[in-house]
Design an enzyme around this catalytic site. Structure first.
Site, PDB file in Angstrom:
ATOM      1  N   GLU A  95       8.710   7.110   0.600  1.00 61.92           N
ATOM      2  CA  GLU A  95       7.282   7.354   0.771  1.00 61.92           C
ATOM      3  C   GLU A  95       6.906   7.400   2.245  1.00 61.92           C
ATOM      4  O   GLU A  95       7.460   6.671   3.069  1.00 61.92           O
ATOM      5  CB  GLU A  95       6.480   6.275   0.030  1.00 61.92           C
ATOM      6  CG  GLU A  95       6.675   6.418  -1.478  1.00 61.92           C
ATOM      7  CD  GLU A  95       5.853   5.463  -2.313  1.00 61.92           C
ATOM      8  OE1 GLU A  95       5.511   5.847  -3.438  1.00 61.92           O
ATOM      9  OE2 GLU A  95       5.552   4.334  -1.875  1.00 61.92           O
ATOM     10  N   CYS A 108       2.868   6.727   8.875  1.00 65.77           N
ATOM     11  CA  CYS A 108       3.717   5.564   8.587  1.00 65.77           C
ATOM     12  C   CYS A 108       5.005   6.079   7.945  1.00 65.77           C
ATOM     13  O   CYS A 108       4.984   6.680   6.875  1.00 65.77           O
ATOM     14  CB  CYS A 108       2.952   4.619   7.657  1.00 65.77           C
ATOM     15  SG  CYS A 108       3.902   3.173   7.172  1.00 65.77           S
ATOM     16  N   CYS A 115      15.295  -1.715   0.770  1.00 61.35           N
ATOM     17  CA  CYS A 115      15.418  -2.687   1.857  1.00 61.35           C
ATOM     18  C   CYS A 115      16.285  -3.847   1.381  1.00 61.35           C
ATOM     19  O   CYS A 115      16.280  -4.178   0.201  1.00 61.35           O
ATOM     20  CB  CYS A 115      14.033  -3.217   2.243  1.00 61.35           C
ATOM     21  SG  CYS A 115      14.015  -4.190   3.766  1.00 61.35           S
ATOM     22  N   CYS A 119      11.867  -9.937   1.496  1.00 51.61           N
ATOM     23  CA  CYS A 119      10.651 -10.689   1.803  1.00 51.61           C
ATOM     24  C   CYS A 119       9.895 -10.851   0.483  1.00 51.61           C
ATOM     25  O   CYS A 119       9.744  -9.896  -0.286  1.00 51.61           O
ATOM     26  CB  CYS A 119       9.805  -9.953   2.833  1.00 51.61           C
ATOM     27  SG  CYS A 119      10.668  -9.770   4.403  1.00 51.61           S
ATOM     28  N   CYS A 122       6.724  -8.528  -0.576  1.00 50.83           N
ATOM     29  CA  CYS A 122       6.813  -7.089  -0.310  1.00 50.83           C
ATOM     30  C   CYS A 122       7.367  -6.359  -1.528  1.00 50.83           C
ATOM     31  O   CYS A 122       8.380  -6.772  -2.097  1.00 50.83           O
ATOM     32  CB  CYS A 122       7.712  -6.845   0.897  1.00 50.83           C
ATOM     33  SG  CYS A 122       7.938  -5.085   1.256  1.00 50.83           S
ATOM     34  N   CYS A 343       0.095  -1.437   3.072  1.00 47.48           N
ATOM     35  CA  CYS A 343       1.280  -2.164   3.542  1.00 47.48           C
ATOM     36  C   CYS A 343       1.987  -2.859   2.400  1.00 47.48           C
ATOM     37  O   CYS A 343       1.357  -3.558   1.606  1.00 47.48           O
ATOM     38  CB  CYS A 343       0.884  -3.273   4.513  1.00 47.48           C
ATOM     39  SG  CYS A 343       0.232  -2.678   6.024  1.00 47.48           S
TER      40      CYS A 343
HETATM   41  N1  SAH Z   1      10.781  -4.181   7.683  1.00 53.84           N
HETATM   42  C1  SAH Z   1       9.753  -4.016   8.663  1.00 53.84           C
HETATM   43  C2  SAH Z   1       8.786  -2.882   8.398  1.00 53.84           C
HETATM   44  C3  SAH Z   1       8.263  -2.656   7.002  1.00 53.84           C
HETATM   45  S1  SAH Z   1       6.884  -3.496   6.370  1.00 53.84           S
HETATM   46  C4  SAH Z   1       9.011  -5.317   8.837  1.00 53.84           C
HETATM   47  O1  SAH Z   1       9.295  -6.268   8.130  1.00 53.84           O
HETATM   48  O2  SAH Z   1       8.166  -5.411   9.737  1.00 53.84           O
HETATM   49  C5  SAH Z   1       5.466  -3.253   7.371  1.00 53.84           C
HETATM   50  C6  SAH Z   1       4.535  -4.464   7.338  1.00 53.84           C
HETATM   51  O3  SAH Z   1       3.916  -4.654   6.049  1.00 53.84           O
HETATM   52  C7  SAH Z   1       5.296  -5.755   7.632  1.00 53.84           C
HETATM   53  O4  SAH Z   1       4.548  -6.567   8.487  1.00 53.84           O
HETATM   54  C8  SAH Z   1       5.364  -6.374   6.246  1.00 53.84           C
HETATM   55  O5  SAH Z   1       5.606  -7.756   6.320  1.00 53.84           O
HETATM   56  C9  SAH Z   1       4.005  -6.022   5.681  1.00 53.84           C
HETATM   57  N2  SAH Z   1       3.927  -6.178   4.220  1.00 53.84           N
HETATM   58  C10 SAH Z   1       4.919  -6.131   3.324  1.00 53.84           C
HETATM   59  N3  SAH Z   1       4.458  -6.335   2.069  1.00 53.84           N
HETATM   60  C11 SAH Z   1       3.125  -6.507   2.176  1.00 53.84           C
HETATM   61  C12 SAH Z   1       2.085  -6.722   1.228  1.00 53.84           C
HETATM   62  N4  SAH Z   1       2.343  -6.771  -0.075  1.00 53.84           N
HETATM   63  N5  SAH Z   1       0.823  -6.842   1.690  1.00 53.84           N
HETATM   64  C13 SAH Z   1       0.564  -6.746   3.012  1.00 53.84           C
HETATM   65  N6  SAH Z   1       1.503  -6.528   3.948  1.00 53.84           N
HETATM   66  C14 SAH Z   1       2.791  -6.416   3.545  1.00 53.84           C
END
Ligand code: SAH
Length: 368
Positions: A95, A108, A115, A119, A122, A343
């Protein structure tokens, strides 16, 4: 599956283009001609490159291609954000999201199919991991967006002015391809975007942050999300390998040579988990010596998520506390929520999940 072994020119940086044409016995100015056809005019058909001889056009068509990811679906959001699901040559989908604002247009971009980092807040994590994107698959997302949104004549007002590597995947785990793609983003023969308008977001891969500083020091965003190791271990498991003090030292090194530069600290707002006044206090304390600004991200829920977003009042109070403690703090506006483009909501479609476990083990044991 790949249909043939033609060179996808979207995977070449300028020096690689030079070598490519040298190997064909062509003059070096072919690099600028072809790169400009592709990136300034959006032309992907060699037959239309009218300042090349017919013979060269035919030769290029025989050995090279300009292959973009294919559109599966486009989901426009009520706020103008557009989410594209794009299919790659092997059938995997990723995406890419375009976020228009009054003074800029931010794209973006994804860096991996899925991944490995797991986390816990996410949704990409729930999809598993298939593979790294190639250089052409990263630059291809940008060219796809530029062609779809319209490339202006005579290099007028561009639609995509900023790029954030914040889509699916951990960009620093695909270091070589991501940095080569960044070279193309910055190249005047290609997208010509300035270094500070390209932002790479990382969960905190310390050695790769140092390498990025030495290779292409673009703007850096770090997914901090917690002010202490016990909590961050839970939210961002990579913290067990690179704890907060190591991560913040790498951040300080990243900006050390540039007094105006700051790291963006991303902090997802999770109700009753990391949003208390005591967390704000701790956060201000750990960031005291780090030139940074904090970006509070309202948690975007997804099916099966184990967290809830903090209330608006909580988020504003958290911001106020941080500001009182001297930390510049913004609340990130949630965009594209109605089409799951916000995000952490990007999922794509991953075909092969089997290698994820191995990648995670390699990462934790060898730091690869
Ligand atoms: N792997 C990288 C980039 C991808 S995520 C990283 O970890 O930074 C981009 C941003 O979105 C990161 O700050 C991530 O922590 C945040 N993110 C992931 N899941 C989310 C969610 N459900 N709600 C809000 N932000 C989220």
């Amino acid at each position: 599956m790949m249909t043939d072994d033609k060179t996808n020119l979207l995977g070449l940086t300028r020096p690689m283009f030079d070598r490519f044409f040298a190997a064909l016995g062509e003059k070096s100015y072919r690099t600028s001609q072809v790169m400009k056809w592709i990136y300034h005019h959006g032309v992907i058909d060699f037959a239309a490159m009218t300042n090349l001889s017919n013979a060269l056009r035919a030769k290029l068509a025989a050995i090279a291609e300009i292959r973009l990811p294919e559109l599966v679906t486009a989901q426009p959001s009520a706020d103008g954000t557009i989410k594209w699901l794009l299919r790659l040559a092997d059938g995997n989908c990723i995406e890419t999201v375009f976020i228009p604002e009054t003074d800029r247009g931010t794209l973006c971009v994804s860096s991996q199919v899925g991944c490995v980092l797991n986390c816990t807040f996410c949704s990409t994590a729930t999809q598993g991991y298939s593979r790294d994107l190639t250089v052409a698959e990263i630059t291809g997302q940008i060219l796809f967006a530029a062609r779809t949104l319209g490339i202006p004549k005579n290099r007028g007002h561009r639609v995509v002015t900023n790029i954030v590597l914040m889509g699916m995947g951990e960009p620093l785990l695909n270091f070589d391809n991501v940095t080569a793609a960044i070279e193309v983003m910055l190249d005047d023969f290609a997208f010509g975007i300035s270094r500070r308008r390209v932002t790479l977001s990382t969960a905190g891969l310390v050695p790769a942050i140092d390498r990025l500083r030495e290779t292409v020091p673009v703007s850096l965003a770090v997914s901090l999300h917690a002010p202490n190791d016990a909590l961050r271990d839970r939210l961002v498991p990579l913290n067990r390998k690179y704890p907060i003090d190591k991560l913040l030292s790498a951040c300080r090194r990243y900006v050390a040579e540039n007094p105006h530069k700051r790291i963006t600290m991303e902090y997802v707002m999770l109700k009753d988990i990391n949003d208390l006044d005591s967390h704000a206090q701790q956060l201000a304390q750990v960031l005291k010596e780090v030139p940074s600004k904090i970006n509070l991200i309202p948690f975007n829920p997804f099916p099966g998520a184990e967290y809830q977003c903090s209330s608006n009042t909580r988020i504003r109070r958290f911001q106020d506390r941080l500001m009182q403690l001297g930390c510049p703090t913004m609340i990130r506006k949630t965009r594209g929520e109605d089409v799951a483009a916000a995000c952490g909501q990007l999922v794509g479609r991953v075909q092969d999940r089997t290698r994820r476990q191995q990648r995670w083990k390699n990462l934790v044991h060898d730091g690869k």
